[in-house]
Design a protein around this motif. Structure first.
Motif, PDB file in Angstrom:
ATOM      1  N   PRO A   6       1.089  -1.384  -0.366  1.00  0.00           N
ATOM      2  CA  PRO A   6      -0.120  -0.158  -0.027  1.00  0.00           C
ATOM      3  C   PRO A   6       0.950   0.950  -0.036  1.00  0.00           C
ATOM      4  N   ARG A   7       1.703   1.047   0.989  1.00  0.00           N
ATOM      5  CA  ARG A   7       2.271   2.838   0.476  1.00  0.00           C
ATOM      6  C   ARG A   7       3.172   2.817  -0.485  1.00  0.00           C
ATOM      7  N   ASP A   8       3.630   1.631  -1.407  1.00  0.00           N
ATOM      8  CA  ASP A   8       4.000   1.711  -2.778  1.00  0.00           C
ATOM      9  C   ASP A   8       3.770   2.587  -3.989  1.00  0.00           C
ATOM     10  N   ALA A   9       1.745   1.551  -3.286  1.00  0.00           N
ATOM     11  CA  ALA A   9       1.487   1.744  -4.200  1.00  0.00           C
ATOM     12  C   ALA A   9       0.672   2.874  -4.106  1.00  0.00           C
ATOM     13  N   LEU A  10       0.673   3.872  -3.201  1.00  0.00           N
ATOM     14  CA  LEU A  10       0.884   5.352  -2.378  1.00  0.00           C
ATOM     15  C   LEU A  10       1.550   6.680  -2.931  1.00  0.00           C
ATOM     16  N   ILE A  11       2.832   5.856  -3.079  1.00  0.00           N
ATOM     17  CA  ILE A  11       4.033   7.001  -3.677  1.00  0.00           C
ATOM     18  C   ILE A  11       3.882   7.314  -5.700  1.00  0.00           C
ATOM     19  N   ALA A  12       3.329   6.103  -5.709  1.00  0.00           N
ATOM     20  CA  ALA A  12       2.984   5.959  -7.423  1.00  0.00           C
ATOM     21  C   ALA A  12       1.856   6.487  -7.651  1.00  0.00           C
ATOM     22  N   ASP A  13       0.828   6.522  -6.155  1.00  0.00           N
ATOM     23  CA  ASP A  13      -0.351   7.614  -7.001  1.00  0.00           C
ATOM     24  C   ASP A  13       0.094   9.461  -6.882  1.00  0.00           C
ATOM     25  N   VAL A  14       0.773   9.701  -5.712  1.00  0.00           N
ATOM     26  CA  VAL A  14       1.116  10.927  -5.642  1.00  0.00           C
ATOM     27  C   VAL A  14       2.343  11.673  -6.198  1.00  0.00           C
ATOM     28  N   SER A  15       3.078  10.573  -6.861  1.00  0.00           N
ATOM     29  CA  SER A  15       4.088  11.259  -7.290  1.00  0.00           C
ATOM     30  C   SER A  15       4.423  11.701  -8.453  1.00  0.00           C
ATOM     31  N   PRO A  17       5.081  11.501 -12.043  1.00  0.00           N
ATOM     32  CA  PRO A  17       6.060  10.233 -13.193  1.00  0.00           C
ATOM     33  C   PRO A  17       7.175  10.156 -13.187  1.00  0.00           C
ATOM     34  N   LYS A  18       7.936  12.077 -13.508  1.00  0.00           N
ATOM     35  CA  LYS A  18       9.093  11.842 -13.945  1.00  0.00           C
ATOM     36  C   LYS A  18      10.374  12.284 -12.944  1.00  0.00           C
ATOM     37  N   GLN A  19      10.004  11.746 -11.715  1.00  0.00           N
ATOM     38  CA  GLN A  19      10.430  11.349  -9.990  1.00  0.00           C
ATOM     39  C   GLN A  19       9.715  10.996  -9.751  1.00  0.00           C
ATOM     40  N   ILE A  20       9.318   9.571 -10.584  1.00  0.00           N
ATOM     41  CA  ILE A  20       9.589   8.616  -9.113  1.00  0.00           C
ATOM     42  C   ILE A  20       9.741   7.608  -8.483  1.00  0.00           C
ATOM     43  N   SER A  21      12.008   7.444  -9.592  1.00  0.00           N
ATOM     44  CA  SER A  21      12.336   6.872  -8.764  1.00  0.00           C
ATOM     45  C   SER A  21      12.794   7.579  -7.478  1.00  0.00           C
ATOM     46  N   ALA A  22      12.987   8.642  -7.208  1.00  0.00           N
ATOM     47  CA  ALA A  22      13.229   9.555  -6.496  1.00  0.00           C
ATOM     48  C   ALA A  22      12.464   9.652  -5.225  1.00  0.00           C
ATOM     49  N   SER A  23      10.861   9.450  -5.258  1.00  0.00           N
ATOM     50  CA  SER A  23      10.083   9.503  -4.437  1.00  0.00           C
ATOM     51  C   SER A  23      10.507   7.644  -4.047  1.00  0.00           C
ATOM     52  N   TYR A  24      10.681   6.977  -4.666  1.00  0.00           N
ATOM     53  CA  TYR A  24      10.881   5.969  -4.340  1.00  0.00           C
ATOM     54  C   TYR A  24      12.070   5.853  -3.552  1.00  0.00           C
ATOM     55  N   GLY A  25      13.182   6.597  -3.544  1.00  0.00           N
ATOM     56  CA  GLY A  25      14.273   6.041  -3.126  1.00  0.00           C
ATOM     57  C   GLY A  25      14.603   7.063  -2.094  1.00  0.00           C
TER      58      GLY A  25
END
Length: 187
Positions: A6-15, A17-25
């Motif tokens: 759920p945490r990863d899905a939330l991060i993907a939803d609010v990030s 797209p050009k900075q999604i890897s940075a958001s996960y990092g």
């Protein structure tokens, strides 16, 4: 999967797209800060209470209760409700279960290949706690916990910059580099 998915899905939803890897990092770095502080607290308490694990578990209960209390304060966002121009009272959206036979059958072969590939990666995954358990075979508990602290410092320092670089140079290249590094480290 109860916490991470759920945490990863939330991060993907609010990030963005050009900075999604940075958001996960960044998420990984912040998670590591918690693990780092938790380990330091555990080592300190082990020293103060002369290795009394029962006392340690009593202290671990405090952040669990605080987390539940924080969840109680969370309110449903207004965007989840629909309003009708004739009736200003918000109408709740009806939730539909996405896990139906039709939806699962509609997933193409590329999805299932990705799931098989992910499964192979997960077979090599182990909990960071296993490092401490294995280190306990030849180190004192405080020294084993110190090894966990060192690992957390590495994750804290490198997770976000690696995410930024993956966004800049492409995720496929970083996945290939990680696979090569993993294979080299196992030889």
């Amino acid at each position: 999967g109860i916490q991470a998915t759920p945490r990863d899905a939330l991060i993907a939803d609010v990030s963005d797209p050009k900075q999604i890897s940075a958001s996960y990092g960044l998420s990984r770095s912040l998670k590591t800060v918690g693990a780092f502080l938790g380990t330091i607290t555990a080592v300190t308490l082990l020293k103060c209470y002369d290795g009394q694990y029962r006392t340690m578990f009593m202290f671990a209960f405090i952040p669990a209760i605080l987390s539940v209390l924080l969840l109680i304060k969370i309110k449903e966002p207004k965007s989840a409700n629909q309003t009708n121009s004739e009736n200003p009272t918000p109408i709740k959206k009806k939730y539909k279960n996405p896990f139906t036979k039709e939806n699962i059958k509609s997933l193409n072969i590329d999805f299932w290949k990705l799931m098989a590939f992910g499964l192979l990666f997960e077979l090599s995954h182990f909990s960071d706690a296993l490092l401490t358990v294995r280190a306990n075979d030849f180190l004192e508990p405080i020294q084993a916990s110190t090894a966990t602290i060192a690992m957390n410092i590495g994750q804290l320092l490198f997770a976000y910059p690696i995410g930024v670089l993956a966004d800049k140079y492409g995720k496929k290249m970083f996945i290939c580099v990680c696979i090569v590094l993993m294979l080299l480290s196992n030889t």
